[in-house]
Scaffold this active site. Structure first.
Site, PDB file in Angstrom:
ATOM      1  N   PRO A 100      48.114  48.683  46.672  1.00 36.61           N
ATOM      2  CA  PRO A 100      47.458  48.489  45.251  1.00 36.61           C
ATOM      3  C   PRO A 100      46.741  47.185  45.398  1.00 36.61           C
ATOM      4  CG  PRO A 100      49.866  48.820  44.782  1.00 36.61           C
ATOM      5  CD  PRO A 100      49.602  48.705  46.346  1.00 36.61           C
ATOM      6  N   GLU A 101      45.459  47.088  44.872  1.00 37.90           N
ATOM      7  CA  GLU A 101      44.737  45.928  44.967  1.00 37.90           C
ATOM      8  C   GLU A 101      44.374  45.547  43.449  1.00 37.90           C
ATOM      9  OE1 GLU A 101      43.774  44.243  47.368  1.00 37.90           O
ATOM     10  OE2 GLU A 101      44.151  45.316  48.966  1.00 37.90           O
TER      11      GLU A 101
END
Ligand SMILES: [Zn+2]
Length: 276
Positions: free
Chosen positions: A2-3
């Site tokens: 996840p960014e």
């Protein structure tokens, strides 16, 4: 992994359910995450109201009057939102439930590189927490722009791609976004950061905001197993210009997209559009 866009999408999905709500209980099924989940977290949070749900970099900051809950999704974490009267039995990897009156917020993290930490208000501003203190500027901070990038890259001989990825100037530019932003700005990823002039810094700052903004808008995801808080499968720009397009023709000029490795991470770029 996840960014920033996934974290921001998660925050926006949780916000209407969580903000201003009181915690009825906290259920912890697994304390072993990247750092141990505090044993007294249920006592800290039960009966207390979530005043605001903020994001700093890839951290979600759950502000209570007496402190801040800091959460991070690590490599594989996700928050899911269930109506209290329809919450399914926990599955493997459903490590924590934050139970509100109408909703249950459930943290799932198969690889357990995520984090859930408590920062009491008595310890000072949460911005001074060791995990947050050295973070670069937020990409959507009104102060962020070409001049911040220009000032931050002076004297930096490292390639611009790696300087972006380090997150000390601006947060949120993960591996995909660094390749995409550099393509948009027409900058070669190997260029020593200090060689960027003001005009290119301005273009790059704008490109960073554009790619992150677009990823947030599409409900952005980089990982196939990321599931957003709303339960939809995340997806990142299906029309990535260069990322994972090695050997394919550049959509702007037709030149073959190349892949190089910088700091053990793949970088994709067009050798014609992106000059040193
Ligand atoms: Zn090209």
């Amino acid at each position: 992994m996840p960014e920033l866009p996934e974290v921001e999408v998660t925050r926006r999905a949780l916000l209407p359910a969580a903000e201003s709500e009181r915690v009825e209980s906290v259920v912890i099924r697994e304390f072993r995450m990247r750092w141990p989940v505090p044993r007294d977290l249920p006592q800290q949070l039960t009966g207390k109201r979530i005043e605001r749900l903020l994001r700093r970099g890839k951290y979600l900051l759950w502000e209570f009057g007496h402190g801040t809950l800091i959460s991070h999704l690590g490599m594989s974490g996700a928050w899911r939102l269930w109506p209290s009267d329809a919450v399914p039995p926990p599955r493997a990897h459903d490590h924590v439930d934050i139970v509100l009156s109408r909703w249950v917020l459930r943290l799932t993290d198969p690889r357990r590189f995520g984090a859930l930490l408590w920062h009491p208000a008595s310890a000072g501003p949460v911005a001074e927490h060791p995990l947050l203190a050295s973070l670069g500027m937020e990409p959507f901070d009104p102060r962020f722009g070409g001049s911040v990038l220009h000032a931050g890259t002076r004297g930096r001989a490292a390639p611009i791609k790696q300087v972006l990825l380090a997150g000390h100037i601006v947060v949120g530019v993960g591996n995909i976004y660094a390749s995409e932003a550099l393509f948009r700005a027409g900058i070669n990823p190997r260029l020593p950061a200090r060689r960027l002039g003001r005009a290119r810094c301005k273009r790059l700052a704008l490109a960073v905001q554009q790619v992150l903004g677009e990823a947030i808008r599409v409900g952005g995801s980089t990982l196939r197993d990321f599931v957003s808080a709303a339960g939809d499968e995340g997806y990142f720009m299906l029309d990535a210009a260069v990322y994972e397009r090695e050997g394919a023709p550049c959509r702007r000029c037709g030149t073959t997209i190349r892949r190089i490795v910088q700091g053990q991470r793949s970088t994709y770029y067009c050798p014609a559009c992106q000059r040193c």
